[in-house]
Design an enzyme around this catalytic site. Sequence first.
Site: not given
Length: 181
Positions: A131, A40, A52, A8
């Site tokens: 990521s 998220k 988050g 994410t």
Amino acid sequence: MPSRMRATTILCVRKNGEVVMGGDGQVTVGDTVMKSRANKVRLLGGGKVLAGFAGAAADAFTLFEKFEEKLERFPANLPRASVELAKDWRSDRVLRRLEALLVVADERHGFVLSGSGELIEPDDGMLAIGSGGNYALAAARALFDTPLNARAIVEKSLGIAADICIFTNRHQTIIELERGR
């Protein structure tokens, strides 16, 4: 770090009194996109804290609940609530197994929290995990001295991360703190 912890992108930018956090919507299991519109990021602490997550969703929801408890115990004290969560996360046998990272921010502070006990407050007020986090962070730093406001920086930076990172998509959820709330 397991791949699902990186799948994410979450970015938080603080500029000119604005605090904005955004995340992409992709949920990836292995090399398969399972969902493209996940949320998220959320408001916690009665709308005074942005949060988050990157990582396993069920683990993140558990951490959000634990963090809300800390915010109730230490209202208007994000640093203390963050320290207390980091201590519990590191020392509790059940929490220690959770695979997620959290970003939390209020009007004055922002932290990255991890299960290894890390609690990091960056110097520049920008936070990123996941990521695509490093791509979004680099873009945000490059855009910071432009006329763009914090929201526009988050939108553009998440878009740049989506162009580079295969675990990040273009569906964005963006939230901001209301000033003086």
